[in-house]
Design a protein around this motif. Structure first.
Motif, PDB file in Angstrom:
ATOM      1  N   MET A 295       9.071   9.246 -15.657  1.00 11.11           N
ATOM      2  CA  MET A 295       8.027   8.618 -14.846  1.00 11.11           C
ATOM      3  C   MET A 295       8.618   7.950 -13.618  1.00 11.11           C
ATOM      4  O   MET A 295       8.089   8.078 -12.502  1.00 11.11           O
ATOM      5  N   ILE A 296       9.704   7.220 -13.797  1.00 18.76           N
ATOM      6  CA  ILE A 296      10.341   6.521 -12.676  1.00 18.76           C
ATOM      7  C   ILE A 296      10.907   7.513 -11.670  1.00 18.76           C
ATOM      8  O   ILE A 296      10.765   7.331 -10.454  1.00 18.76           O
ATOM      9  N   LYS A 297      11.509   8.573 -12.169  1.00 21.55           N
ATOM     10  CA  LYS A 297      12.052   9.617 -11.289  1.00 21.55           C
ATOM     11  C   LYS A 297      10.929  10.251 -10.476  1.00 21.55           C
ATOM     12  O   LYS A 297      11.055  10.429  -9.250  1.00 21.55           O
ATOM     13  N   PHE A 298       9.832  10.583 -11.127  1.00 25.99           N
ATOM     14  CA  PHE A 298       8.690  11.195 -10.443  1.00 25.99           C
ATOM     15  C   PHE A 298       8.125  10.231  -9.401  1.00 25.99           C
ATOM     16  O   PHE A 298       7.826  10.629  -8.269  1.00 25.99           O
ATOM     17  N   ARG A 299       7.974   8.950  -9.761  1.00 27.32           N
ATOM     18  CA  ARG A 299       7.441   7.934  -8.841  1.00 27.32           C
ATOM     19  C   ARG A 299       8.266   7.848  -7.566  1.00 27.32           C
ATOM     20  O   ARG A 299       7.725   7.878  -6.454  1.00 27.32           O
ATOM     21  N   ASP A 300       9.565   7.730  -7.717  1.00 28.39           N
ATOM     22  CA  ASP A 300      10.430   7.532  -6.558  1.00 28.39           C
ATOM     23  C   ASP A 300      10.482   8.774  -5.670  1.00 28.39           C
ATOM     24  O   ASP A 300      10.465   8.672  -4.442  1.00 28.39           O
ATOM     25  N   GLU A 301      10.517   9.946  -6.287  1.00 32.78           N
ATOM     26  CA  GLU A 301      10.561  11.187  -5.503  1.00 32.78           C
ATOM     27  C   GLU A 301       9.255  11.407  -4.747  1.00 32.78           C
ATOM     28  O   GLU A 301       9.267  11.825  -3.584  1.00 32.78           O
TER      29      GLU A 301
END
Length: 302
Positions: A73-79
């Motif tokens: 989730m965090i990876k998707f958010r930042d990207e």
């Protein structure tokens, strides 16, 4: 004269939500969009983009990060924020994170109170935001069915379902005194299946956790949890592999997956159409005590 274009129910929902977004931008001094990385937030973002196209979304995104969100989730958010150029604010209740606040240690209600509710109230206060746009839907959960689209909050951020304004003919009362605020829910009249059909129609990018995949899991108290850095097997438990996906996303220790073979949007839509249980049946925070969600909302929770 007919244009040959047939208005669908998704067009009507989209039109209503865009109207609400524009009302927020026009009526409030400093709104913010609450972004949870989930499917409803993804639809909110597309609606905000459409509402203010060709300009940029005129308010920032706010993500309350408990430090226990699933890594994907965090990876998707930042990207996504980098790719789309969103003004993203990430807020964490660092003082309680440093104290080791965790649902297995303090209980889900207490953990949620400090890492979600208090963090959200602090972020709204520090940012001076007078309106917070969220992705809650009335059919999602019984306490959310009581919400108005413009849901009034007092100066403490608290919600009283008996102290709300009437909403007649899509007329929304945005008048508030200093220190008061409003939570705004443009997706109030949408359902889970509406969300998925819109995601398919608009080709909206979503976090891969919604798609079925063979994942390492732990079965605990009727939930299927990811076996990750936040969930270690307890005595008598074992890590196994199964094809699972998530219908709703939150903190890893509190979000249960479902066994599924739905690897694409058509598969998800078929599953949701046939489902007899709410998507939030697998959110542990909703069930720790009777009326748990309503009590959290009265304290200021999303």
């Amino acid at each position: 004269m007919s244009t040959g274009y047939k208005i669908s129910y998704l067009d009507n929902l989209e039109s209503e939500s865009i109207y609400i977004m524009r009302e927020v931008a026009a009526e409030f001094e400093k709104p913010v969009l609450l972004y949870s990385v989930g499917k409803d937030s993804s639809v909110l973002l597309r609606l905000a983009q459409k509402a203010f196209h060709p300009g940029k979304i005129p308010f920032p995104l706010l993500h309350v990060d408990t430090s226990y969100k699933i890594t994907e989730m965090i990876k998707f958010r930042d990207e996504l924020a980098e790719k789309e150029g969103f003004n993203l604010i990430v807020h964490r209740n660092e003082s309680y994170i440093k104290r080791g606040m965790h649902p297995s240690k303090y209980g889900m209600d207490k953990c949620c109170k400090f890492l979600k509710t208090q963090a959200l109230l602090d972020a709204l206060s520090e940012g001076g935001f007078d309106a917070a746009i969220g992705g809650a839907r009335r059919e999602e959960e019984k306490s959310r069915a009581k919400e108005r689209i413009f849901s009034f909050r007092d100066k403490f951020g608290a919600w009283d379902p008996k102290n709300q304004r009437p909403e007649l003919w899509n007329l929304f009362n945005a008048k508030i005194d200093p220190g008061e605020s409003v939570r705004v829910f443009p997706l109030s009249n949408w359902t889970e299946i509406d969300i998925w059909n819109y995601i398919k129609r608009e080709n909206i990018e979503i976090v891969p956790l919604y798609y079925s995949k063979k994942r390492k899991i732990i079965r605990r108290d009727g939930l299927i949890l990811l076996a990750d850095e936040f969930n270690e097997p307890r005595e008598g438990e074992k890590i196994e592999e199964a094809n699972v996906r998530f219908r709703t996303l939150g903190c890893s220790p509190c979000s249960g997956a479902v066994e599924s073979e739905a690897k694409d949007l058509d598969g998800i839509i078929s599953e949701v159409t046939a489902a007899i249980k709410s998507e939030r049946e697998n959110r542990a925070i909703d069930h720790e005590t009777d009326g748990s969600m309503e009590m959290k909302k009265r304290e200021g929770y999303f």
